[in-house]
Design a protein around this motif. Structure first.
Motif, mmCIF file in Angstrom:
data_model
loop_
_atom_site.group_PDB
_atom_site.id
_atom_site.type_symbol
_atom_site.label_atom_id
_atom_site.label_comp_id
_atom_site.label_asym_id
_atom_site.label_seq_id
_atom_site.Cartn_x
_atom_site.Cartn_y
_atom_site.Cartn_z
ATOM 1 N N ILE A 26 -4.546 2.544 -1.839
ATOM 2 C CA ILE A 26 -3.964 2.163 -0.538
ATOM 3 C C ILE A 26 -2.839 3.130 -0.177
ATOM 4 O O ILE A 26 -2.783 3.647 0.946
ATOM 5 N N ALA A 27 -1.975 3.391 -1.148
ATOM 6 C CA ALA A 27 -0.763 4.175 -0.849
ATOM 7 C C ALA A 27 -1.089 5.634 -0.546
ATOM 8 O O ALA A 27 -0.317 6.310 0.127
ATOM 9 N N LYS A 28 -2.241 6.123 -1.013
ATOM 10 C CA LYS A 28 -2.543 7.527 -0.714
ATOM 11 C C LYS A 28 -3.417 7.699 0.525
ATOM 12 O O LYS A 28 -3.784 8.812 0.874
ATOM 13 N N GLY A 29 -3.771 6.581 1.191
ATOM 14 C CA GLY A 29 -4.431 6.709 2.489
ATOM 15 C C GLY A 29 -5.928 6.470 2.469
ATOM 16 O O GLY A 29 -6.603 6.637 3.489
ATOM 17 N N ASP A 30 -6.480 6.052 1.316
ATOM 18 C CA ASP A 30 -7.938 5.857 1.240
ATOM 19 C C ASP A 30 -8.427 4.701 2.110
ATOM 20 O O ASP A 30 -9.599 4.643 2.468
ATOM 21 N N VAL A 31 -7.550 3.749 2.405
ATOM 22 C CA VAL A 31 -7.997 2.538 3.098
ATOM 23 C C VAL A 31 -7.694 2.614 4.596
ATOM 24 O O VAL A 31 -8.584 2.479 5.434
#
Ligand SMILES: NC(=O)c1ccc[n+]([C@@H]2O[C@H](COP(=O)([O-])OP(=O)(O)OC[C@H]3O[C@@H](n4cnc5c(N)ncnc54)[C@H](O)[C@@H]3O)[C@@H](O)[C@H]2O)c1
Ligand SMILES: O=C(O)C[C@H](O)C(=O)O
Length: 333
Positions: free
Chosen positions: A24-29
């Protein structure tokens, strides 16, 4: 870059969250342009462990992560959230069925439904991962009457991913060349992995049926189904702990598609409150193939279902009705 959204992950000190939080924190979602503030809920005895997770998130130095709120207080955890990953619950051990967790877990989802109702945004999208996921999602929705029921979903994407991987391996193609294999019903050993509509991409504009690609109809109707139905138990038997990395990936896939949409003609599996489509019982959380546009899912209608699959759909629907009755008797006891 838009304003950060608040996202809660429950069970944040646990196994699944350990992989999920990073995704989530790296932008995958939510995408590479959407900053997030993560709310991390766990129970009071896990607060020290949770501090370690908070430290590691900081040490990842992720530009999209604009804040972290570790807490044991549901009011703080659910305040103003746009997305909720409800992971926190007891996992099963070897020899158990997921429904054996009902008495331990169902009350968690009543409390969290009430907290969502009071504190979350009214358009919050809720994904229940904690088992038994379908029935927990139903319970959660019942205790959050101010939030539309279609905003409560249960995770069957892990089962879909497992099914896709099995077909890809059998057909000898990369997993992204397989689509439209999906899961009906309960995230349990009665689930119905259905490859009868699945396709395998064979060229830039060509695809064939999964049956033609694997050239083994008997495998698709027996071993394939049983392998996917029992995959969670097989992972537990081998790892002595339930699936975590693959569960986190599936949770990320589910929420990404819900927020960002599905490709035309490509369906994904989601447990949603049933409207009775395909003869499923109404008012249980049943996994259907869905399409998603502008943040709204809709059940794919009109797929032909033969007698073989219809009987399996009836059995998984019956199990969900039984689970529902048991869940509300636990809550009312
Ligand atoms: N739907 C699926 O496909 C799927 C896949 C894998 C696992 N699961 C389920 O997900 C759940 C979590 O699995 P895990 O491996 O992360 O377990 P885990 O035991 O590693 O972590 C669970 C965490 O939840 C916390 N928790 C317990 N009660 C809580 C509450 N009331 N509020 C907030 N947090 C609470 C625990 O303290 C723990 O930190 C289990 O129920 C498991 O069966 C579902
Ligand atoms: O099988 C379990 O209990 C965990 C999870 O539901 C899974 O499918 O891996």
């Amino acid at each position: 870059m838009s304003e950060p959204i608040r996202v809660v992950v429950t069970g944040a000190a646990g196994q699944i969250a350990y992989s999920l939080l990073y995704m989530i924190a790296k932008g995958d979602v939510f995408g590479p342009d959407q900053a997030v503030i993560l709310h991390l809920l766990d129970i009071p005895p896990m607060m020290e462990v949770l501090q370690g997770v908070v430290m590691e998130l900081a040490d990842c130095a992720l530009p999209l992560l604009r804040g972290v709120v570790p807490t044991a207080d549901p009011a703080e955890a659910f305040k103003d959230v746009s997305a909720a990953f409800l992971v926190g619950a007891m996992p099963r051990k070897q020899g158990m069925e997921r429904k054996d967790l009902l008495s331990a877990n169902v009350k968690i989802f009543k409390v969290q439904g009430e907290a969502l109702n009071e504190y979350a945004k009214k358009d919050v999208k809720v994904l229940v991962v904690g088992n038994p996921a379908n029935t927990n999602a139903l319970v959660c929705s019942k205790y959050a009457p101010s939030i539309p029921r279609e905003n409560f979903t249960a995770m069957t994407r892990l089962d879909q991913n497992r099914a896709q991987a099995q077909i890809a391996a059998k057909a000898g193609v990369p997993v992204n060349q397989v689509y439209n294999v999906f899961i009906w019903g309960n995230h349990s050993s009665t689930q119905v992995p259905d490859a009868s509509h699945a396709k395998v991409i064979t060229g830039p504009n060509t695809a064939i049926s999964a049956a033609d690609a694997v050239k083994n109809e008997a495998w698709l109707l027996a071993e394939f189904i049983a392998t996917v139905q029992k995959r969670g138990a097989a992972v537990i038997a081998a790892r002595k702990m339930s699936s975590a990395m693959s569960a986190a990936k599936a949770a990320a896939d589910h929420m990404r598609d819900w927020f960002r949409g599905t490709e035309p003609g490509k369906y994904v599996s989601m447990g949603v409150v049933s409207d009775g489509s395909y003869g499923a019982p109404k008012d249980v959380v049943f996994s259907f193939p869905v399409e998603i546009k502008n943040g709204k899912w809709s059940i794919v209608q009109g797929l032909p279902i033969n007698d073989f699959y219809q009987q399996l759909l009836t059995a998984t629907g019956k199990e969900l009705e039984e689970e529902k009755a048991e869940a509300f008797s636990v809550i009312n006891s």
